[in-house]
Write a protein that holds these residues in place. Structure first.
Motif, PDB file in Angstrom:
ATOM      1  N   UNK A 114       6.808  -4.233  -5.603  1.00  0.00           N
ATOM      2  CA  UNK A 114       7.045  -4.016  -4.174  1.00  0.00           C
ATOM      3  C   UNK A 114       8.416  -4.539  -3.754  1.00  0.00           C
ATOM      4  N   UNK A 115       8.783  -5.709  -4.284  1.00  0.00           N
ATOM      5  CA  UNK A 115      10.070  -6.312  -3.923  1.00  0.00           C
ATOM      6  C   UNK A 115      11.260  -5.493  -4.407  1.00  0.00           C
ATOM      7  N   UNK A 116      11.053  -4.677  -5.439  1.00  0.00           N
ATOM      8  CA  UNK A 116      12.146  -3.839  -5.941  1.00  0.00           C
ATOM      9  C   UNK A 116      12.068  -2.407  -5.387  1.00  0.00           C
ATOM     10  N   UNK A 117      11.326  -2.232  -4.295  1.00  0.00           N
ATOM     11  CA  UNK A 117      11.305  -0.934  -3.615  1.00  0.00           C
ATOM     12  C   UNK A 117      10.313   0.071  -4.157  1.00  0.00           C
ATOM     13  N   UNK A 118       9.271  -0.426  -4.859  1.00  0.00           N
ATOM     14  CA  UNK A 118       8.291   0.468  -5.479  1.00  0.00           C
ATOM     15  C   UNK A 118       7.577   1.392  -4.516  1.00  0.00           C
ATOM     16  N   UNK A 119       7.333   0.921  -3.299  1.00  0.00           N
ATOM     17  CA  UNK A 119       6.605   1.751  -2.328  1.00  0.00           C
ATOM     18  C   UNK A 119       7.386   3.011  -1.943  1.00  0.00           C
ATOM     19  N   UNK A 145       2.387   3.646   1.567  1.00  0.00           N
ATOM     20  CA  UNK A 145       1.824   2.495   2.278  1.00  0.00           C
ATOM     21  C   UNK A 145       0.535   2.022   1.610  1.00  0.00           C
ATOM     22  N   UNK A 146      -0.251   2.967   1.080  1.00  0.00           N
ATOM     23  CA  UNK A 146      -1.587   2.630   0.567  1.00  0.00           C
ATOM     24  C   UNK A 146      -1.627   2.242  -0.913  1.00  0.00           C
ATOM     25  N   UNK A 147      -0.629   2.640  -1.693  1.00  0.00           N
ATOM     26  CA  UNK A 147      -0.666   2.368  -3.137  1.00  0.00           C
ATOM     27  C   UNK A 147      -0.731   0.862  -3.396  1.00  0.00           C
TER      28      UNK A 147
END
Length: 232
Positions: free
Chosen positions: A106-111, A97-99
């Motif tokens: 982010x749109x490709x699921x990086x989180x 959540x914090x990175x």
């Protein structure tokens, strides 16, 4: 996430930093830094954190398990210091959540990507080490890794189910193992993946997770369970 709130992050990781920029750098991915000038990112900290983690876990095992041989300790350490266990720690701290990552990442699921979270944990360890010193860092590491260490000592941990499945299936020769993405659902920042594992054209297990890797690991875990039941 919105603006990077240092106090909120400190509360989540359980450390109050003297040098706040160390924490900020530890949780900044290179994709974010590429889009924002003069932003430090976490790759160098990750390099240091890996060494600090290895040292602290190695020393702990060396001092507390005198009956174990060098070979046994090496195997135990490899179960503890690996991407999967780092990812588990990162999930508990809610680091995903914090990175700070780029919009595209982010749109490709990086989180939810295991490698990004695991790298951030190593960078966080380095930041704590630089800010607080080795003794504080050692206590922090052992406190967070205690459960994983205990499971590894009892050999009650298989963090890489895909490798374990491959070893089991290929005991009697080469076997075709294919992981197939069945579907994914949910918004880009919280996408869920569903995967099956196909052995010699037959489905042996299914898994789900917030990254393709996690879904594949869970499919392999179910396949191993099905194999055990079949062999009983």
């Amino acid at each position: 996430m919105g603006k990077f709130n240092i106090k909120e992050v400190e509360e989540a990781v359980g450390v109050t930093f003297n040098e706040k920029n160390l924490l900020k750098a530890a949780l900044t991915h290179s994709s974010y830094a590429n889009q924002h000038k003069d932003q430090e990112y976490n790759e160098r900290l990750e390099f240091l954190g890996d060494a600090v983690l290895q040292l602290c876990i190695t020393e702990y095992l060396f001092l507390n398990y005198k009956e174990k041989s060098e070979g046994e300790l090496t195997k135990i350490r490899s179960l503890i210091v690996c991407e999967n266990s780092l990812y588990e720690i990162g999930k508990k701290l809610d680091l995903g959540y914090f990175i700070r990552i780029s919009r595209g990442e982010e749109l490709t699921g990086g989180r939810e990507r295991a490698s990004i979270t695991a790298d951030a944990v190593e960078a966080l360890i380095a930041a704590i080490y630089l800010d607080k010193g080795i003794e504080y860092t050692k206590d922090y590491i052992i406190g967070h890794f205690k459960e994983i260490i205990e499971k590894a000592i009892k050999n009650d941990i298989v963090l890489d189910y895909k490798t374990k499945l491959q070893e089991e299936l290929q005991k009697s020769g080469e076997v075709s193992i294919v992981y197939e993405l069945l579907k994914y659902e949910g918004p880009p920042h919280r996408r869920k993946f569903y995967t099956s594992v196909i052995i010699e054209n037959k489905e042996l297990g299914r898994g789900e997770g917030y990254s393709k890797k996690e879904a594949e690991q869970n499919a392999a875990k179910e396949a191993l369970r099905n194999l055990e039941e079949r062999n009983e």
